[in-house]
Design an enzyme around this catalytic site. Structure first.
Site, PDB file in Angstrom:
ATOM      1  N   HIS A 124       0.857  -1.185   0.000  1.00 48.26           N
ATOM      2  CA  HIS A 124       0.000   0.000   0.000  1.00 48.26           C
ATOM      3  C   HIS A 124       0.890   1.230   0.000  1.00 48.26           C
ATOM      4  CE1 HIS A 124      -3.017   2.934   1.175  1.00 48.26           C
ATOM      5  NE2 HIS A 124      -3.963   2.008   1.078  1.00 48.26           N
ATOM      6  N   SER A 125       0.541   2.199  -0.835  1.00 49.78           N
ATOM      7  CA  SER A 125       1.410   3.367  -0.981  1.00 49.78           C
ATOM      8  C   SER A 125       1.465   4.241   0.257  1.00 49.78           C
ATOM      9  CB  SER A 125       0.952   4.212  -2.181  1.00 49.78           C
ATOM     10  OG  SER A 125      -0.383   4.669  -1.988  1.00 49.78           O
TER      11      SER A 125
END
Length: 389
Positions: free
Chosen positions: A225-226
């Site tokens: 997940h960024s």
């Protein structure tokens, strides 16, 4: 007990995924759904494959609980039957090619019945340079930017399920429910438009706002997940397990209670989520060096006991036998043209009444009865090819 939509009739000229999902949702809630299909072949989804005892998997998924009437809408008589059915219906929903509903004469259905709810589902909506372009799920995923943020840093991919179709289908059913609620209060119907592009762009959510206000498109992160760390698959002695820590107290619990590495809790590189994201490689390496001490089952149990969000990577076959679904008795039998098959109850569960898990219709299975109901000479229409069964 009464189902929420008992007594509501929906007429749908639909095919593929998005519109059929919308009307299946309504059928599960008790609505009578009359599905208008082509005489030759019917809904395209019938022929995508023959995976479910000779019936297409998409079709079985999307069309239980409906009545099928096969009509040639190129004929005036076929179109007249649709209008006769709509005259007694509460909802008309269509996802024909752009402009086709108007060309067939179905653009004015509310002229004499302002209480009717009409839903028009299209790829791009009315107006704009792409109004008349055909739209399929993969193309909409591309136009909405979903493919650009899905996959690995090296390879963009579409999602494994028809996300654009599902998004727009769910908004269609939601819109119908809202319109029926307003009609119950005011007597007023509705003309509703749902765009697959707009439904999917709405689902882009945080990625869209990150781009608009930070000037950064979220990177393709694979399983990660960024904006969150650790949030990825981590190795175990016999496989890998997904761990997602979304706050700093969760990080402390993970490293102290689960991984038995309390020194990591106050490491300045990892003490906050912002710091962990900035040092993602080091954070992930520190977690991976410790998760590998346990088997999948052992680590899964430790994580669950500590309340740390985690999951095992299941193949689809494992999902079919998922112990949570079995424990909650979520499977039912429905009929198809060739066999009884298992179908999953819809995720909305009413305490007092169960969803109506009706059979999946054969092409034109209800044509004769619906022609009679419409007040036309059923045998004549069938003989002349205006209708089929």
């Amino acid at each position: 007990m009464t189902r929420p939509l008992d007594g509501v009739t929906v007429v749908a000229i639909e095919q593929a995924v998005a519109a059929p999902l919308a009307t299946r949702t309504l059928a599960d809630l008790g609505a009578r759904v009359i599905k208008v299909e082509r005489v030759e072949g019917g809904d395209f989804a019938r022929g995508y494959d023959h995976a479910v005892h000779g019936t297409g998997a998409h079709f079985v998924w999307l069309n239980r609980g409906k009545e099928s009437i096969a009509l040639d809408l190129k004929t005036a008589e076929g179109r007249d039957v649709v209008r006769r059915l709509v005259a007694k219906a509460d909802v008309f929903l269509q996802n024909l090619a752009p402009g086709a509903a108007d060309r067939l004469g179905f653009g004015d259905l509310r002229a004499g019945r302002p209480e009717l709810v009409v839903v028009n589902l299209s790829g791009f909506g009315t107006g704009g340079p792409m109004e008349h372009r055909k739209a399929y799920d993969m193309l909409i995923q591309a136009e909405a930017g979903l493919i650009a943020i899905t996959g690995t840093p090296e390879t963009p991919v579409k999602t494994g399920i028809p996300t654009a179709d599902i998004a727009s289908g769910m908004y269609c059913s939601q819109a119908v429910l809202a319109a029926l609620l307003r009609r119950w209060r005011t007597g007023e119907g509705a003309t509703i438009e749902v765009s697959m592009l707009e439904a999917t762009v709405e689902w882009m959510g945080y990625a869209l706002y990150t781009q608009m206000y930070a000037g950064n498109q979220p990177a393709r992160m694979g399983l990660s997940h960024s904006s969150i760390a650790p949030y990825d698959a981590f190795p175990t002695r016999d496989g890998q397990i997904l761990i997602g820590v979304q706050n700093d107290s969760g990080w402390r619990t993970l490293v102290t209670d689960v991984l038995e590495a309390p020194g990591l809790a106050d490491d300045p590189r990892f003490v906050t989520n912002v710091a962990r994201v900035a040092h993602r490689a080091e954070c992930d390496a520190a977690v991976a060096a410790r998760t590998v001490r346990w088997t999948n089952a052992e680590l899964d149990a430790r994580l669950a006991d500590a309340g740390v969000p985690a999951a095992q990577l299941k193949e689809v076959g494992q999902v079919v036998e998922h112990p949570q679904l079995r424990a909650r008795d979520r499977w039912r039998k429905v009929g198809t043209e060739f066999a009884q098959v298992d179908a999953l109850l819809p995720p909305v569960t009413f305490a007092d009444v169960e969803a109506r898990m009706g059979d999946v219709p054969a092409l034109g299975q209800h044509t004769h009865a619906l022609l009679v109901e419409s007040g036309v000479d059923a045998d004549d229409y069938l003989r002349r090819g205006i209708a089929g069964c």
